[in-house]
Design a protein around this motif. Structure first.
Motif, PDB file in Angstrom:
ATOM      1  N   PHE A   4       0.866  -1.176   0.000  1.00  0.00           N
ATOM      2  CA  PHE A   4       0.000   0.000   0.000  1.00  0.00           C
ATOM      3  C   PHE A   4       0.902   1.225   0.000  1.00  0.00           C
ATOM      4  CE2 PHE A   4      -2.498  -3.331   1.938  1.00  0.00           C
ATOM      5  CZ  PHE A   4      -3.776  -3.133   1.439  1.00  0.00           C
ATOM      6  N   ASP A  21      -2.064  -3.036  -3.866  1.00  0.00           N
ATOM      7  CA  ASP A  21      -3.456  -2.627  -3.696  1.00  0.00           C
ATOM      8  C   ASP A  21      -3.810  -1.697  -4.847  1.00  0.00           C
ATOM      9  OD1 ASP A  21      -5.871  -2.477  -1.921  1.00  0.00           O
ATOM     10  OD2 ASP A  21      -5.390  -0.346  -1.973  1.00  0.00           O
ATOM     11  N   ASP A  44      -8.121   5.350  -2.876  1.00  0.00           N
ATOM     12  CA  ASP A  44      -8.379   6.063  -1.616  1.00  0.00           C
ATOM     13  C   ASP A  44      -7.141   6.649  -0.948  1.00  0.00           C
ATOM     14  OD1 ASP A  44      -7.746   3.306  -1.042  1.00  0.00           O
ATOM     15  OD2 ASP A  44      -8.357   3.654   1.024  1.00  0.00           O
ATOM     16  N   GLU A  45      -5.987   5.986  -1.109  1.00  0.00           N
ATOM     17  CA  GLU A  45      -4.785   6.556  -0.497  1.00  0.00           C
ATOM     18  C   GLU A  45      -4.302   7.801  -1.238  1.00  0.00           C
ATOM     19  OE1 GLU A  45      -4.706   2.203   0.531  1.00  0.00           O
ATOM     20  OE2 GLU A  45      -4.774   3.228  -1.368  1.00  0.00           O
ATOM     21  N   TYR A  69     -11.046  -8.154  -4.663  1.00  0.00           N
ATOM     22  CA  TYR A  69     -11.646  -8.079  -3.326  1.00  0.00           C
ATOM     23  C   TYR A  69     -13.143  -8.092  -3.591  1.00  0.00           C
ATOM     24  CZ  TYR A  69      -7.319  -6.085  -1.181  1.00  0.00           C
ATOM     25  OH  TYR A  69      -6.060  -5.828  -0.698  1.00  0.00           O
ATOM     26  N   LYS A  72     -16.349  -7.282  -0.284  1.00  0.00           N
ATOM     27  CA  LYS A  72     -15.703  -6.373   0.648  1.00  0.00           C
ATOM     28  C   LYS A  72     -16.777  -5.544   1.327  1.00  0.00           C
ATOM     29  CE  LYS A  72     -12.335  -2.696   1.111  1.00  0.00           C
ATOM     30  NZ  LYS A  72     -11.262  -1.923   0.486  1.00  0.00           N
ATOM     31  N   LEU A  89     -14.090  -2.321  11.025  1.00  0.00           N
ATOM     32  CA  LEU A  89     -12.781  -2.938  11.267  1.00  0.00           C
ATOM     33  C   LEU A  89     -11.656  -2.329  10.427  1.00  0.00           C
ATOM     34  CD1 LEU A  89     -13.910  -6.660  11.522  1.00  0.00           C
ATOM     35  CD2 LEU A  89     -12.950  -5.287  13.372  1.00  0.00           C
ATOM     36  N   TYR A  90     -11.978  -1.424   9.507  1.00  0.00           N
ATOM     37  CA  TYR A  90     -10.908  -0.767   8.742  1.00  0.00           C
ATOM     38  C   TYR A  90     -10.376   0.465   9.474  1.00  0.00           C
ATOM     39  CZ  TYR A  90     -13.214  -3.401   4.965  1.00  0.00           C
ATOM     40  OH  TYR A  90     -13.804  -4.372   4.209  1.00  0.00           O
ATOM     41  N   PHE A 142      -6.579   1.010   9.773  1.00  0.00           N
ATOM     42  CA  PHE A 142      -5.978   1.166   8.442  1.00  0.00           C
ATOM     43  C   PHE A 142      -6.035   2.624   7.981  1.00  0.00           C
ATOM     44  CE2 PHE A 142      -6.473   1.510   3.849  1.00  0.00           C
ATOM     45  CZ  PHE A 142      -5.542   0.634   3.323  1.00  0.00           C
ATOM     46  N   ARG A 143      -7.106   3.290   8.353  1.00  0.00           N
ATOM     47  CA  ARG A 143      -7.247   4.692   7.919  1.00  0.00           C
ATOM     48  C   ARG A 143      -6.117   5.537   8.516  1.00  0.00           C
ATOM     49  NH1 ARG A 143     -13.253   4.521   6.714  1.00  0.00           N
ATOM     50  NH2 ARG A 143     -13.177   2.688   5.370  1.00  0.00           N
ATOM     51  N   ARG A 164     -18.056   4.623   3.024  1.00  0.00           N
ATOM     52  CA  ARG A 164     -17.960   3.991   1.710  1.00  0.00           C
ATOM     53  C   ARG A 164     -19.172   3.120   1.407  1.00  0.00           C
ATOM     54  NH1 ARG A 164     -12.773   5.388   1.060  1.00  0.00           N
ATOM     55  NH2 ARG A 164     -11.091   4.653   2.423  1.00  0.00           N
ATOM     56  N   GLN A 183     -18.931  -0.209  -0.905  1.00  0.00           N
ATOM     57  CA  GLN A 183     -18.667  -1.436  -0.152  1.00  0.00           C
ATOM     58  C   GLN A 183     -20.000  -2.019   0.331  1.00  0.00           C
ATOM     59  OE1 GLN A 183     -15.806  -0.282   2.842  1.00  0.00           O
ATOM     60  NE2 GLN A 183     -14.174  -0.054   1.325  1.00  0.00           N
ATOM     61  N   TYR A 229      -8.925 -11.503   4.012  1.00  0.00           N
ATOM     62  CA  TYR A 229      -8.071 -10.449   4.560  1.00  0.00           C
ATOM     63  C   TYR A 229      -8.441 -10.242   6.023  1.00  0.00           C
ATOM     64  CZ  TYR A 229      -5.350  -6.023   4.179  1.00  0.00           C
ATOM     65  OH  TYR A 229      -4.429  -5.001   4.306  1.00  0.00           O
ATOM     66  N   VAL A 249      -8.180  -7.987   8.638  1.00  0.00           N
ATOM     67  CA  VAL A 249      -7.896  -6.564   8.472  1.00  0.00           C
ATOM     68  C   VAL A 249      -7.365  -5.908   9.749  1.00  0.00           C
ATOM     69  CG1 VAL A 249      -9.578  -6.369   6.604  1.00  0.00           C
ATOM     70  CG2 VAL A 249     -10.252  -5.815   8.971  1.00  0.00           C
ATOM     71  N   SER A 250      -7.066  -4.612   9.592  1.00  0.00           N
ATOM     72  CA  SER A 250      -6.401  -3.856  10.659  1.00  0.00           C
ATOM     73  C   SER A 250      -7.142  -3.922  11.997  1.00  0.00           C
ATOM     74  CB  SER A 250      -6.233  -2.400  10.224  1.00  0.00           C
ATOM     75  OG  SER A 250      -7.491  -1.826   9.887  1.00  0.00           O
ATOM     76  N   TYR A 273      -1.458  -9.136   9.132  1.00  0.00           N
ATOM     77  CA  TYR A 273      -0.318  -8.353   9.614  1.00  0.00           C
ATOM     78  C   TYR A 273       0.598  -9.194  10.503  1.00  0.00           C
ATOM     79  CZ  TYR A 273      -3.119  -4.658   7.640  1.00  0.00           C
ATOM     80  OH  TYR A 273      -3.854  -3.899   6.759  1.00  0.00           O
TER      81      TYR A 273
HETATM   82  C1  PBG Z   1      -8.696   0.232   0.137  1.00  0.00           C
HETATM   83  C2  PBG Z   1      -8.377  -0.713   1.226  1.00  0.00           C
HETATM   84  C3  PBG Z   1      -8.764  -0.635   2.565  1.00  0.00           C
HETATM   85  C4  PBG Z   1      -8.201  -1.735   3.208  1.00  0.00           C
HETATM   86  C5  PBG Z   1      -7.516  -2.449   2.255  1.00  0.00           C
HETATM   87  N1  PBG Z   1      -7.647  -1.826   1.028  1.00  0.00           N
HETATM   88  C6  PBG Z   1      -9.478   0.444   3.286  1.00  0.00           C
HETATM   89  C7  PBG Z   1     -10.904   0.677   3.066  1.00  0.00           C
HETATM   90  O1  PBG Z   1     -11.558   0.049   2.247  1.00  0.00           O
HETATM   91  O2  PBG Z   1     -11.411   1.558   3.744  1.00  0.00           O
HETATM   92  C8  PBG Z   1      -8.355  -2.054   4.652  1.00  0.00           C
HETATM   93  C9  PBG Z   1      -7.352  -3.021   5.196  1.00  0.00           C
HETATM   94  C10 PBG Z   1      -7.309  -3.085   6.671  1.00  0.00           C
HETATM   95  O3  PBG Z   1      -8.157  -2.518   7.387  1.00  0.00           O
HETATM   96  O4  PBG Z   1      -6.392  -3.740   7.181  1.00  0.00           O
HETATM   97  N2  PBG Z   1      -7.520   0.738  -0.443  1.00  0.00           N
END
Ligand code: PBG
Length: 326
Positions: A78, A118, A122-123, A193, A196, A201-202, A205-206, A217, A221, A271, A273-274, A313
């Motif tokens: 990422f 990825d 969004d980034e 993905y 999704k 739970l994200y 990650f933000r 989103r 999503q 995945y 996630v974070s 992770y």
């Molecule tokens: C979008 C993306 C996200 C994650 C992976 N790819 C963020 C989102 O959709 O808001 C989340 C991964 C995580 O929470 O570990 N680029």
């Protein structure tokens, strides 16, 4: 009457339990997500994900070396750019941080591991959405597909071997496949993905990607309430040519994962996630949970539900632990 059917026979000792275990995890089925940030001189810790950092190119290279030594199956990159704009130009700039990091790491490690990226805006966007916006502020699906097509070609040119399409735009797999093939990147694989969910739970990650998102989103999503729709999304991605499909997050969506695993004729990934990571680390830091057992249990459960590969992770730590067990 004494029972004659005694399931406990097969649980009576550690060697017996090991022998009859239905689910085993191999380091090669773990993929490490990594954040590479522009303009850092030192890796920067991510406070909501203790133990995880935003990497510099050099620290990312060291981390990939560790992952390879531990037997991890691949890395998912990422990018965290310094500058963002409405179109997310950094995503398609060959020298943008994600493409530059991909080139740097694929050159060095492309023969030893699978470097993945990825594919989402969004980034890179100043509004933080996964796509470009229409005049009314809505995320414009079809205009976004054109950005994804360009982004895919830039990532493939940089050496990414698997593109993780995480934006949840309709038709993204088909459009990206078409763009890759037209540019001569027939060998670049697409990880969709597919299912999704718009998940709390994200959250961590933000922070990890310095997200600028206001709002949510939920128009792209999926709604956590919908199980059938998760399967539909996966089947659509298969029809569009996905090489791998994914369910995300993992732990709260094991029903969807099992449905997709039963229907898919390509590999199914999940995945972790974070937020799944952060919850365990936070409870463990408070002494409220047995961290190592819970990590192993969570990964086992995700694989048991049908995942062939898990993005986590904890990939390096878990792979090292699995190696030590053998
Ligand atoms: C979008 C993306 C996200 C994650 C992976 N790819 C963020 C989102 O959709 O808001 C989340 C991964 C995580 O929470 O570990 N680029």
């Amino acid at each position: 009457m004494a029972p004659t059917l005694r399931p406990r026979r097969l649980r009576q000792s550690a060697p017996m339990r090991r022998l009859v275990a239905e689910t085993r995890i191999h380091p090669a089925q773990l993929v490490l997500p990594m954040f590479v940030a522009e303009g850092l001189s030192e890796p920067r810790p991510i406070s909501s994900m203790p133990g995880q950092v935003q990497h510099t190119l050099d620290s990312a290279a060291r981390e990939v070396e560790r992952a390879i030594a531990a037997g991890v199956g691949g890395v998912m990159l990422f990018g965290v750019p310094e500058h963002k704009d409405a179109e997310g130009s950094g995503a398609t700039d060959p020298d943008g941080i994600l493409n530059a990091a991909t080139r740097f790491l694929a050159e060095r490690f492309g023969d030893a591991t699978v470097v993945q990226t990825d594919l989402c805006l969004d980034e890179f966007t100043d509004h933080g959405h996964c796509g470009v916006l229409a005049a009314d502020g809505a995320v414009d699906n079809d205009a976004t597909l054109e950005r994804y097509a360009d982004m895919a070609v830039a990532q493939a040119a940089a050496g990414s071997q698997i593109l993780g399409l995480s934006g949840m735009m309709d038709g993204q797999v088909e459009r990206v496949r078409e763009a890759l093939d037209a540019a001569g990147h027939q060998q670049t694989a697409i990880l969709a993905y597919s299912a999704k969910y718009a998940s709390a739970l994200y959250g961590p990650f933000r922070e990890a990607v310095d997200s600028s998102l206001q709002g949510d989103r939920k128009t792209y999503q999926q709604d956590p309430a919908n199980r059938r729709e998760g399967l539909r999304e996966a089947l659509l991605d298969l029809a569009e040519g996905a090489d791998i499909v994914m369910v995300k997050p993992a732990s709260l969506y094991l029903d969807v994962l099992a449905d997709v695993a039963a229907a898919s004729d390509v590999p199914v990934w999940a995945y972790q996630v974070s937020g799944e990571y952060a919850m365990v680390e936070a409870a463990a830091a408070n002494g409220w949970i047995d961290r190592d057992r819970l990590i192993a249990e969570s990964l086992t459960s995700i694989v048991r539900a049908g995942a062939d590969v898990v993005l986590t992770y904890w990939a390096i730590e878990q792979a090292e632990w699995l190696g030590a067990m053998r």
